[in-house]
Design an enzyme around this catalytic site. Structure first.
Site, PDB file in Angstrom:
ATOM      1  CB  CYS A 132      -0.838  -0.085   1.095  1.00  0.00           C
ATOM      2  SG  CYS A 132      -0.245  -0.077   2.630  1.00  0.00           S
ATOM      3  N   GLY A 165      -4.549  -5.122   9.013  1.00  0.00           N
ATOM      4  CA  GLY A 165      -4.907  -6.681   9.628  1.00  0.00           C
ATOM      5  C   GLY A 165      -3.899  -7.224   9.944  1.00  0.00           C
ATOM      6  N   PRO A 166      -4.046  -8.840  10.454  1.00  0.00           N
ATOM      7  CG  PRO A 166      -5.243 -10.742  10.907  1.00  0.00           C
ATOM      8  CD  PRO A 166      -5.623  -9.035  10.570  1.00  0.00           C
ATOM      9  N   GLY A 167      -2.372  -9.867   8.629  1.00  0.00           N
ATOM     10  CA  GLY A 167      -1.508 -10.332   7.419  1.00  0.00           C
ATOM     11  C   GLY A 167      -0.510  -9.313   7.436  1.00  0.00           C
ATOM     12  NE  ARG A 169      -2.405  -4.959  13.430  1.00  0.00           N
ATOM     13  CZ  ARG A 169      -2.207  -3.735  14.116  1.00  0.00           C
ATOM     14  NH1 ARG A 169      -1.192  -3.529  14.653  1.00  0.00           N
ATOM     15  NH2 ARG A 169      -2.954  -2.815  13.824  1.00  0.00           N
ATOM     16  CG  ASN A 171       3.271 -10.326   5.168  1.00  0.00           C
ATOM     17  OD1 ASN A 171       2.583 -10.441   4.221  1.00  0.00           O
ATOM     18  ND2 ASN A 171       3.647 -11.297   5.947  1.00  0.00           N
ATOM     19  CG  ASN A 274      -3.888   1.853   4.854  1.00  0.00           C
ATOM     20  OD1 ASN A 274      -4.955   2.509   5.087  1.00  0.00           O
ATOM     21  ND2 ASN A 274      -3.685   0.506   5.530  1.00  0.00           N
TER      22      ASN A 274
END
EC number: 1.2.1.10
Length: 307
Positions: A132, A165-167, A169, A171, A274
């Protein structure tokens, strides 16, 4: 005569996958038919089912038997960099073009306002949407570097904690590596650096981006300003909420540009620009590839790529 549509699958029913699904449902040439997840109880899969989309909670393996049957030609991966390589390999083997929204960066980077036409012409079977922060800032680095050489480009993307989101975070390291690499490769800076700031402020703040470029020679203010404004217009074709807040500000050889990105508010509120710039860029990319497929200029071949 009804416009023929290219059928698509989405992998990852999280924030980005759900927002992208809503955008694809408005597309004149893309038709989302499958949503792939791993948790049968997930809100994203439930929402997709309510929209009339087929779902599986068995990951990509649950989709594979239906790829040919349902005529899927494009897949979007909005999961995690860790699993993308395997997802891409399995679907490329069946002749499915992969649009990668993770920071995996297996395929070439794609920033629509800068190099989409080039990637379509290359007929890549996997294109990576960078991040993003990359989608929001690389057009500005490119706007400066097409005027004159940039020795160093640094971008700072500040996003609301609630939109991450968790993904994403998981990465963060991949985010900084992939974005800084694309600042160089697509933005045209000789050296690139990327920083992400996740802001916990309430109420949530809109996405803000700071871009600094060090030019090799003395900056050319009028040419840089014209190039920046022209590039902003290109990005606004698919992200209407992409706005210049301040700049270009020139201090010695440093050119600074300050942007904000407001989302359309499809799934998450408008502060989550984003997500919006990522999903809008992915949809725009898929539409250009779909136009080539429908025109018969791009034939998707099985096992076209081995990842």
């Amino acid at each position: 005569m009804t416009q023929k549509k290219i059928k698509c699958a989405l992998i990852g029913p999280g924030n980005i996958g759900t927002d992208l699904l809503m955008k694809l449902q408005r597309s004149p040439i893309l038709e989302p038919v499958w949503m792939v997840g791993i948790d049968p109880e997930s809100d994203g899969l439930k929402r997709a089912r309510e929209m009339g989309i087929k779902t599986t909670a068995d990951g990509v393996d649950g989709l594979l038997p239906f790829v040919k049957e349902d005529g899927i030609q494009i897949a979007f991966d909005a999961t995690s960099a860790y699993v993308h390589a395997e997802n891409s390999r399995k679907l490329n083997e069946l002749g499915v073009l992969m649009i990668d929204l993770t920071p995996a960066a297996i395929g070439p980077y794609c920033v629509p306002s800068v190099n989409l036409a080039e990637k379509v012409a290359e007929k890549a079977m996997n294109v990576n949407m960078v991040t993003c922060g990359g989608q929001a800032t690389i057009p500005m680095v490119a706007a400066v570097s097409r005027v004159q050489a940039v020795s160093y480009g640094e971008i700072v993307a500040t996003v609301s904690s609630r939109s991450v989101g968790p993904g994403t975070r998981k990465n963060i390291d991949e985010f900084t590596r992939t974005t800084s690499g694309a600042v160089e490769k697509i933005g045209g800076a000789q050296k690139g650096k990327a920083i992400i700031v996740i802001n916990p402020a309430e109420p949530p703040l809109i996405m803000r981006d700071t871009i600094h470029c060090l030019t090799v020679d003395t900056p050319k203010p009028a040419e840089i300003e014209a190039s920046v404004h022209a590039m902003i217009k290109e990005v606004q074709k698919y992200v209407p909420g992409y706005k210049l807040v301040n700049g270009p500000v020139i201090d010695g050889n440093r050119v600074s540009i300050y942007m904000e990105v407001e989302g359309l508010g499809d799934y998450l509120p408008k502060y989550a620009g984003n997500l919006d710039i990522m999903t809008a860029a992915a949809a725009r990319t898929a539409e250009m590839f779909a136009e080539e497929i429908l025109a018969g200029r791009f034939e998707l071949a099985e096992a076209a790529v081995a990842v």
